[in-house]
Write a protein that holds these residues in place. Structure first.
Motif, PDB file in Angstrom:
ATOM      1  N   LEU A   1       0.950  -1.382  -0.099  1.00  0.00           N
ATOM      2  CA  LEU A   1       0.223   0.096  -0.002  1.00  0.00           C
ATOM      3  C   LEU A   1       0.815   1.381   0.036  1.00  0.00           C
ATOM      4  O   LEU A   1       0.541   2.324  -0.575  1.00  0.00           O
ATOM      5  CB  LEU A   1      -1.107  -0.135   1.338  1.00  0.00           C
ATOM      6  N   SER A   2       1.911   1.340   0.670  1.00  0.00           N
ATOM      7  CA  SER A   2       2.941   2.479   0.916  1.00  0.00           C
ATOM      8  C   SER A   2       3.342   2.696  -0.419  1.00  0.00           C
ATOM      9  O   SER A   2       3.515   3.862  -1.080  1.00  0.00           O
ATOM     10  CB  SER A   2       3.881   2.160   1.909  1.00  0.00           C
ATOM     11  N   GLY A   3       3.887   1.562  -1.168  1.00  0.00           N
ATOM     12  CA  GLY A   3       4.470   1.941  -2.445  1.00  0.00           C
ATOM     13  C   GLY A   3       3.532   2.468  -3.491  1.00  0.00           C
ATOM     14  O   GLY A   3       3.769   3.290  -4.276  1.00  0.00           O
ATOM     15  N   PHE A   4       2.262   1.827  -3.386  1.00  0.00           N
ATOM     16  CA  PHE A   4       1.297   2.652  -4.489  1.00  0.00           C
ATOM     17  C   PHE A   4       1.061   3.783  -4.165  1.00  0.00           C
ATOM     18  O   PHE A   4       0.910   4.713  -4.872  1.00  0.00           O
ATOM     19  CB  PHE A   4      -0.298   1.515  -4.096  1.00  0.00           C
ATOM     20  N   ILE A   5       0.653   4.269  -2.787  1.00  0.00           N
ATOM     21  CA  ILE A   5       0.539   5.437  -2.398  1.00  0.00           C
ATOM     22  C   ILE A   5       1.461   6.547  -2.854  1.00  0.00           C
ATOM     23  O   ILE A   5       1.133   7.602  -3.169  1.00  0.00           O
ATOM     24  CB  ILE A   5      -0.298   5.620  -1.050  1.00  0.00           C
ATOM     25  N   LEU A   6       2.571   6.298  -2.283  1.00  0.00           N
ATOM     26  CA  LEU A   6       3.611   7.134  -2.747  1.00  0.00           C
ATOM     27  C   LEU A   6       3.907   7.481  -4.352  1.00  0.00           C
ATOM     28  O   LEU A   6       4.244   8.671  -4.631  1.00  0.00           O
ATOM     29  CB  LEU A   6       4.888   6.841  -1.876  1.00  0.00           C
ATOM     30  N   ALA A   7       3.987   6.425  -4.929  1.00  0.00           N
ATOM     31  CA  ALA A   7       3.978   6.476  -6.268  1.00  0.00           C
ATOM     32  C   ALA A   7       2.789   7.318  -6.883  1.00  0.00           C
ATOM     33  O   ALA A   7       3.143   8.302  -7.890  1.00  0.00           O
ATOM     34  CB  ALA A   7       3.747   5.082  -6.906  1.00  0.00           C
ATOM     35  N   TYR A   8       1.561   7.230  -6.300  1.00  0.00           N
ATOM     36  CA  TYR A   8       0.535   7.797  -6.769  1.00  0.00           C
ATOM     37  C   TYR A   8       0.699   9.393  -6.375  1.00  0.00           C
ATOM     38  O   TYR A   8       0.441  10.420  -7.362  1.00  0.00           O
ATOM     39  CB  TYR A   8      -0.736   7.384  -6.222  1.00  0.00           C
ATOM     40  N   ASN A   9       1.208   9.740  -5.235  1.00  0.00           N
ATOM     41  CA  ASN A   9       1.412  11.234  -4.659  1.00  0.00           C
ATOM     42  C   ASN A   9       2.666  11.954  -5.396  1.00  0.00           C
ATOM     43  O   ASN A   9       2.679  12.949  -5.587  1.00  0.00           O
ATOM     44  CB  ASN A   9       1.290  11.122  -3.483  1.00  0.00           C
ATOM     45  N   TYR A  10       3.614  11.149  -5.362  1.00  0.00           N
ATOM     46  CA  TYR A  10       5.108  11.784  -5.713  1.00  0.00           C
ATOM     47  C   TYR A  10       5.785  11.362  -6.995  1.00  0.00           C
ATOM     48  O   TYR A  10       6.846  11.831  -7.387  1.00  0.00           O
ATOM     49  CB  TYR A  10       5.836  11.408  -4.518  1.00  0.00           C
ATOM     50  N   ASP A  11       5.030  10.426  -7.701  1.00  0.00           N
ATOM     51  CA  ASP A  11       5.920  10.057  -8.879  1.00  0.00           C
ATOM     52  C   ASP A  11       5.885  11.234  -9.866  1.00  0.00           C
ATOM     53  O   ASP A  11       4.650  11.790 -10.394  1.00  0.00           O
ATOM     54  CB  ASP A  11       4.907   8.771  -9.897  1.00  0.00           C
ATOM     55  N   PRO A  12       6.856  11.768 -10.364  1.00  0.00           N
ATOM     56  CA  PRO A  12       6.602  13.152 -11.455  1.00  0.00           C
ATOM     57  C   PRO A  12       6.272  12.508 -12.898  1.00  0.00           C
ATOM     58  O   PRO A  12       6.328  11.589 -13.127  1.00  0.00           O
ATOM     59  CB  PRO A  12       8.208  13.417 -11.255  1.00  0.00           C
TER      60      PRO A  12
END
Length: 375
Positions: free
Chosen positions: A55-66
């Motif tokens: 879940l952390s990998g998904f949410i952080l990629a969703y929020n911060y992937d440029p």
């Protein structure tokens, strides 16, 4: 774009599952306490951590992937993550340490749980470096090892993004299968399946799997979700627990995260209720503070036989209320105000509403992945 409310609520259930393992698992050496509630389901509560990593990998990629052509501001990202995890982590570590010292020096009774109560281990824990290894002892406030592992993912987050293909559903899916295969290797080479802790063995492939799920969602703009996706994923999770193959559970958890990110899923309405969302928002505090009320409750039981004589369900509810109360206190007293202060003092300004509103429709559709609220 708004938060994924079902995924926020999911965090609470994952944290609660871990708590149930620590509360109800019968340890051979008699650690903690036995209130007469046992279940194979509870014994697999360590898998809640694996769900958190995905879940952390998904949410952080969703929020911060440029967006393509842009770059991640790693410094601002790291400050935001420190603001998110460190204040509550340190507060829990210090209170736990005070409890250890109090029991050892004042009551002359060793604290149950991990025996790595040394100054070097405390400093490793304080620096969030204790889990920067394949696996090993957990140290002070043992549940904090997973936060240290998450910190590893934050520091190396740009490499996770670099390794994850952005285009091509087949390429992304194949790499996700590879990440799942690595999880299988970790499980196969461990005598305790995925219950091994104290390191990044589970974190790296599972966090990567979460990042890949986000990339897969981005690569499928026309896919609107499957209404029974979460229920089928839960069935896979249950099968994994039943047959004792943790990697099968991880596959189901990945499907659950992916399915709940779409608004049409059958569980979306239930998991979007305000009460569950609130519990999800305090789930990090619930997880990191859990040992303190647990040990207090254990000590109270040893001093008050009438408490230990209460029905198991009543004791479990009392402990749950105590733990949620401690989590709420930590959330509103430390986590939220300190996160706001750190972000104001050192953090990045968010993308302005004007710049978002001024984007074209196509830009908004594509950049919606990059401008959701920062956690």
């Amino acid at each position: 774009m708004g938060q994924f409310k079902p995924l926020t609520s999911l965090r609470f259930f994952l944290a609660l599952w871990v708590l149930c393992l620590h509360w109800f698992h019968v340890y051979p050496d008699g650690r903690y306490f036995d209130i007469g509630i046992t279940s194979t389901f509870f014994d697999h509560g360590y898998l809640g951590v694996d769900g958190f990593f995905i879940l952390s990998g998904f949410i952080l990629a969703y929020n911060y992937d440029p967006a393509p052509g842009e770059r991640l501001d790693w410094k601002k990202f790291i400050i935001a993550r420190i603001a998110r995890i460190y204040p509550a982590y340190v507060a829990s570590l210090l209170v736990f340490s005070a409890a250890v010292i109090g029991r050892d020096l004042i009551l002359h009774s060793a604290m149950v749980g991990s025996t790595n109560y040394t100054l070097p281990d405390f400093l490793l824990g304080l620096s969030l470096l204790s889990a920067w290894r394949y696996a090993g002892p957990t140290g002070w406030n043992d549940v904090g090892w997973s936060v240290s592992a998450e910190w590893f993912a934050y520091v190396w987050f740009p490499l996770f993004l670099l390794a994850a293909p952005r285009l091509g559903k087949i390429r992304i899916a194949l790499m996700a299968i590879l990440a799942l295969a690595v999880v299988g290797v970790v499980e196969a080479t461990s005598p305790t399946h995925l219950s091994m802790s104290g390191g990044v063995a589970r974190l790296i492939p599972e966090f990567m799997l979460g990042v890949l799920l986000c990339r897969l969602r981005e690569a499928m703009p026309s896919y609107q979700g499957f209404i029974w996706g979460s229920l089928l994923s839960l069935l896979v999770c249950a099968i994994g627990v039943k047959v004792g193959i943790d990697t099968v559970f991880v596959a189901g958890a990945a499907g659950l995260v992916f399915s709940l990110s779409y608004g049409i899923d059958a569980l979306t309405g239930v998991l979007s209720s305000p009460s569950l969302v609130f519990l999800g928002e305090i789930s990090y505090c619930l997880y990191i503070v859990q040992r303190i009320p647990q040990y207090l409750f254990s000590f109270a039981r040893s001093q008050r036989p009438e408490l230990a004589a209460l029905p198991a369900t009543v004791q479990a509810l009392l402990l749950l209320a105590l733990t949620i109360g401690a989590a709420v206190l930590l959330h509103f007293g430390i986590e939220r105000p300190m996160r706001s202060w750190i972000n104001r003092r050192f953090g990045a300004s968010r993308r302005s509403p004007k710049s978002i509103a001024g984007a074209t429709n196509n830009e908004r559709d594509h950049r919606g992945w990059y401008i959701q609220r920062k956690r």
